[in-house]
Design a protein around this motif. Structure first.
Motif, PDB file in Angstrom:
ATOM      1  N   GLU A   1     -12.981   8.637 -11.521  1.00  0.00           N
ATOM      2  CA  GLU A   1     -12.944   7.559 -12.516  1.00  0.00           C
ATOM      3  C   GLU A   1     -11.936   7.857 -13.613  1.00  0.00           C
ATOM      4  O   GLU A   1     -11.221   6.945 -14.076  1.00  0.00           O
ATOM      5  CB  GLU A   1     -14.339   7.349 -13.095  1.00  0.00           C
ATOM      6  N   ASP A   2     -11.835   9.112 -14.012  1.00  0.00           N
ATOM      7  CA  ASP A   2     -10.852   9.472 -15.051  1.00  0.00           C
ATOM      8  C   ASP A   2      -9.429   9.254 -14.543  1.00  0.00           C
ATOM      9  O   ASP A   2      -8.556   8.795 -15.295  1.00  0.00           O
ATOM     10  CB  ASP A   2     -11.031  10.941 -15.458  1.00  0.00           C
ATOM     11  N   ILE A   3      -9.179   9.576 -13.291  1.00  0.00           N
ATOM     12  CA  ILE A   3      -7.830   9.450 -12.738  1.00  0.00           C
ATOM     13  C   ILE A   3      -7.490   8.001 -12.408  1.00  0.00           C
ATOM     14  O   ILE A   3      -6.389   7.516 -12.697  1.00  0.00           O
ATOM     15  CB  ILE A   3      -7.682  10.326 -11.475  1.00  0.00           C
ATOM     16  N   SER A   4      -8.433   7.295 -11.796  1.00  0.00           N
ATOM     17  CA  SER A   4      -8.151   5.930 -11.332  1.00  0.00           C
ATOM     18  C   SER A   4      -8.295   4.879 -12.415  1.00  0.00           C
ATOM     19  O   SER A   4      -7.689   3.804 -12.330  1.00  0.00           O
ATOM     20  CB  SER A   4      -9.098   5.577 -10.173  1.00  0.00           C
ATOM     21  N   GLY A   5      -9.101   5.172 -13.427  1.00  0.00           N
ATOM     22  CA  GLY A   5      -9.377   4.170 -14.455  1.00  0.00           C
ATOM     23  C   GLY A   5     -10.310   3.075 -13.968  1.00  0.00           C
ATOM     24  O   GLY A   5     -10.424   2.025 -14.594  1.00  0.00           O
ATOM     25  N   LYS A   6     -10.979   3.317 -12.844  1.00  0.00           N
ATOM     26  CA  LYS A   6     -11.877   2.335 -12.242  1.00  0.00           C
ATOM     27  C   LYS A   6     -13.270   2.934 -12.057  1.00  0.00           C
ATOM     28  O   LYS A   6     -13.422   4.141 -11.855  1.00  0.00           O
ATOM     29  CB  LYS A   6     -11.357   1.908 -10.859  1.00  0.00           C
TER      30      LYS A   6
ATOM     31  N   ALA B   1      -8.635  -1.511   2.036  1.00  0.00           N
ATOM     32  CA  ALA B   1      -9.505  -0.444   2.525  1.00  0.00           C
ATOM     33  C   ALA B   1     -10.204   0.245   1.369  1.00  0.00           C
ATOM     34  O   ALA B   1      -9.806   0.138   0.205  1.00  0.00           O
ATOM     35  CB  ALA B   1      -8.695   0.578   3.325  1.00  0.00           C
ATOM     36  N   THR B   2     -11.255   0.971   1.720  1.00  0.00           N
ATOM     37  CA  THR B   2     -11.951   1.833   0.773  1.00  0.00           C
ATOM     38  C   THR B   2     -11.586   3.278   1.089  1.00  0.00           C
ATOM     39  O   THR B   2     -11.752   3.732   2.227  1.00  0.00           O
ATOM     40  CB  THR B   2     -13.477   1.647   0.866  1.00  0.00           C
ATOM     41  N   PHE B   3     -11.079   3.988   0.096  1.00  0.00           N
ATOM     42  CA  PHE B   3     -10.670   5.379   0.246  1.00  0.00           C
ATOM     43  C   PHE B   3     -11.760   6.271  -0.341  1.00  0.00           C
ATOM     44  O   PHE B   3     -11.914   6.355  -1.568  1.00  0.00           O
ATOM     45  CB  PHE B   3      -9.344   5.626  -0.471  1.00  0.00           C
TER      46      PHE B   3
ATOM     47  N   SER C   1       0.094  12.121   4.706  1.00  0.00           N
ATOM     48  CA  SER C   1      -0.609  11.322   5.714  1.00  0.00           C
ATOM     49  C   SER C   1      -1.332  10.121   5.098  1.00  0.00           C
ATOM     50  O   SER C   1      -1.419   9.055   5.725  1.00  0.00           O
ATOM     51  CB  SER C   1      -1.588  12.200   6.499  1.00  0.00           C
ATOM     52  N   THR C   2      -1.828  10.273   3.872  1.00  0.00           N
ATOM     53  CA  THR C   2      -2.488   9.136   3.220  1.00  0.00           C
ATOM     54  C   THR C   2      -1.476   8.044   2.889  1.00  0.00           C
ATOM     55  O   THR C   2      -1.758   6.846   3.012  1.00  0.00           O
ATOM     56  CB  THR C   2      -3.221   9.587   1.942  1.00  0.00           C
ATOM     57  N   ARG C   3      -0.288   8.443   2.488  1.00  0.00           N
ATOM     58  CA  ARG C   3       0.755   7.444   2.221  1.00  0.00           C
ATOM     59  C   ARG C   3       1.177   6.736   3.513  1.00  0.00           C
ATOM     60  O   ARG C   3       1.562   5.565   3.496  1.00  0.00           O
ATOM     61  CB  ARG C   3       1.957   8.101   1.543  1.00  0.00           C
ATOM     62  N   LYS C   4       1.089   7.426   4.629  1.00  0.00           N
ATOM     63  CA  LYS C   4       1.352   6.777   5.909  1.00  0.00           C
ATOM     64  C   LYS C   4       0.312   5.690   6.169  1.00  0.00           C
ATOM     65  O   LYS C   4       0.639   4.590   6.637  1.00  0.00           O
ATOM     66  CB  LYS C   4       1.342   7.810   7.036  1.00  0.00           C
ATOM     67  N   ALA C   5      -0.944   5.985   5.841  1.00  0.00           N
ATOM     68  CA  ALA C   5      -2.006   4.988   5.982  1.00  0.00           C
ATOM     69  C   ALA C   5      -1.770   3.814   5.037  1.00  0.00           C
ATOM     70  O   ALA C   5      -1.944   2.643   5.421  1.00  0.00           O
ATOM     71  CB  ALA C   5      -3.366   5.622   5.704  1.00  0.00           C
ATOM     72  N   LEU C   6      -1.371   4.107   3.818  1.00  0.00           N
ATOM     73  CA  LEU C   6      -1.088   3.031   2.856  1.00  0.00           C
ATOM     74  C   LEU C   6       0.015   2.111   3.364  1.00  0.00           C
ATOM     75  O   LEU C   6      -0.058   0.886   3.210  1.00  0.00           O
ATOM     76  CB  LEU C   6      -0.683   3.632   1.508  1.00  0.00           C
TER      77      LEU C   6
ATOM     78  N   VAL D   1      -3.292   4.486  -4.595  1.00  0.00           N
ATOM     79  CA  VAL D   1      -4.329   3.745  -3.868  1.00  0.00           C
ATOM     80  C   VAL D   1      -4.789   2.553  -4.699  1.00  0.00           C
ATOM     81  O   VAL D   1      -4.905   1.424  -4.194  1.00  0.00           O
ATOM     82  CB  VAL D   1      -5.517   4.672  -3.540  1.00  0.00           C
ATOM     83  N   VAL D   2      -5.040   2.783  -5.978  1.00  0.00           N
ATOM     84  CA  VAL D   2      -5.479   1.709  -6.873  1.00  0.00           C
ATOM     85  C   VAL D   2      -4.388   0.658  -7.037  1.00  0.00           C
ATOM     86  O   VAL D   2      -4.641  -0.553  -6.976  1.00  0.00           O
ATOM     87  CB  VAL D   2      -5.882   2.283  -8.250  1.00  0.00           C
ATOM     88  N   ALA D   3      -3.157   1.107  -7.235  1.00  0.00           N
ATOM     89  CA  ALA D   3      -2.038   0.181  -7.442  1.00  0.00           C
ATOM     90  C   ALA D   3      -1.813  -0.725  -6.240  1.00  0.00           C
ATOM     91  O   ALA D   3      -1.343  -1.859  -6.386  1.00  0.00           O
ATOM     92  CB  ALA D   3      -0.763   0.972  -7.752  1.00  0.00           C
ATOM     93  N   ALA D   4      -2.169  -0.250  -5.046  1.00  0.00           N
ATOM     94  CA  ALA D   4      -1.999  -1.046  -3.830  1.00  0.00           C
ATOM     95  C   ALA D   4      -3.162  -2.001  -3.592  1.00  0.00           C
ATOM     96  O   ALA D   4      -3.162  -2.731  -2.596  1.00  0.00           O
ATOM     97  CB  ALA D   4      -1.837  -0.113  -2.627  1.00  0.00           C
ATOM     98  N   GLY D   5      -4.141  -2.001  -4.497  1.00  0.00           N
ATOM     99  CA  GLY D   5      -5.240  -2.963  -4.394  1.00  0.00           C
ATOM    100  C   GLY D   5      -6.416  -2.515  -3.562  1.00  0.00           C
ATOM    101  O   GLY D   5      -7.274  -3.322  -3.184  1.00  0.00           O
ATOM    102  N   HIS D   6      -6.498  -1.206  -3.295  1.00  0.00           N
ATOM    103  CA  HIS D   6      -7.598  -0.673  -2.499  1.00  0.00           C
ATOM    104  C   HIS D   6      -8.717  -0.161  -3.404  1.00  0.00           C
ATOM    105  O   HIS D   6      -8.546  -0.019  -4.617  1.00  0.00           O
ATOM    106  CB  HIS D   6      -7.099   0.443  -1.595  1.00  0.00           C
TER     107      HIS D   6
END
Length: 291
Positions: free
Chosen positions: A111-116, A55-57, A40-45, A74-79
């Motif tokens: 933060e560990d997973i996203s690198g952000k 968007a902010t997830f 469902s999250t990929r549908k939102a993406l 999510v990060v790769a798509a610029g969110h």
């Protein structure tokens, strides 16, 4: 592109983790349920990409731990990746020590997973009130710059009706960005999304959001991935009230959301609000009236 500014937010939790089913689904048994949050999250993406919306997830740490690739998508798509805590436990049910552990665990995971850096936090069920104002210091001490944990309405599960309806700073420096409301008849009406978006006519919600955006400069909207999942398993043992809240008009959610995405210039919370942080008034939380 629309000149109306909006912060699109999505509380990333699965269908079995919602407050409506908390009485029949034990946290210890979450791993026994079919996970559908990635679908469902990929549908939102995909919808966001179609409408060039950012968007902010607000992602649960529990979800991130089991779906790390989804966080990276999510990060790769610029969110923006923000925190919804780890275990979707209402703040009002935790001690300060338990809350600090939950917030810290989720932030480190994300933060560990996203690198952000994860600047934002949203309490499950908007569950910060005058009774647990210590939570603001814990959120700041964990390293978050802002919170979006207040809904200035009266509700049976949450709400601080006397809270400001526009962004403000707490005395400790934390920025609070409340869910959007519309003042009518002396009351703040909920217009920011969630179940109200599925319940009310789209024309009414669209009008209210545009009115708020024109008057305040921007609007906050939120929803959950499971609201886009019409094939999710049904909780047949849930109460009639819980079923109504959770399943009402799920089939209408995707077309309604798609229509709304074309009405505003949707951005992340950080992009829309943090650049203006010095303009927000300081509000003493202790001065607000109880709900």
């Amino acid at each position: 592109m629309s000149q109306l500014q909006g912060a699109m937010t999505i509380d990333v939790e699965d269908y079995f983790q919602v407050e409506a089913f908390a009485g029949i689904v034990k946290r210890s048994e979450w791993d026994n349920y079919e996970r559908r949050v990635a679908i469902s999250t990929r549908k939102a993406l995909a919808l966001f990409a179609e409408h060039d919306a950012k968007a902010t997830f607000f992602i649960l740490g529990w979800v991130a731990e089991r779906e790390p690739e989804l966080v990276r998508e999510v990060v790769a798509a610029g969110h923006e990746v923000a925190s919804h805590g780890y275990g979707h436990e209402r703040v009002c049910g935790l001690t300060p020590e338990q809350f600090a552990a939950d917030v810290g665990r989720a932030k480190k995971l994300l933060e560990d997973i996203s690198g952000k850096a994860v600047e934002g936090y949203r309490a499950p069920c908007f569950s910060i009130s005058q009774d647990n104002q210590w939570a603001h210091d814990i959120i700041l001490e964990a390293g978050h710059s802002y919170s979006s944990s207040i809904y200035p309405i009266k509700h049976d599960l949450y709400g601080v009706p006397d809270a400001p309806t526009t962004p403000f700073r707490l005395p400790n420096g934390l920025i609070e960005i409340p869910a959007s409301t519309l003042k009518m008849g002396g009351h703040n009406l909920p217009i920011s999304g969630g179940g109200y978006f599925r319940l009310l006519p789209l024309s009414l919600t669209r009008w209210a959001l545009k009115k708020h955006a024109r008057e305040q400069g921007q609007v906050v909207f939120y929803f959950h991935p499971w609201e886009l999942d019409t094939a999710q398993p049904r909780m047949i043992q849930a109460s009639r009230k819980s079923k109504f809240r959770h399943y009402l008009n799920l089939e209408r959610m995707e077309p309604r959301l798609s229509a709304l995405l074309s009405e505003f210039n949707w951005q992340t919370m950080a992009d829309l609000y943090l650049q203006q942080r010095d303009k927000y008034p300081v509000v003493d939380w202790q001065s607000l009236s109880p709900a």
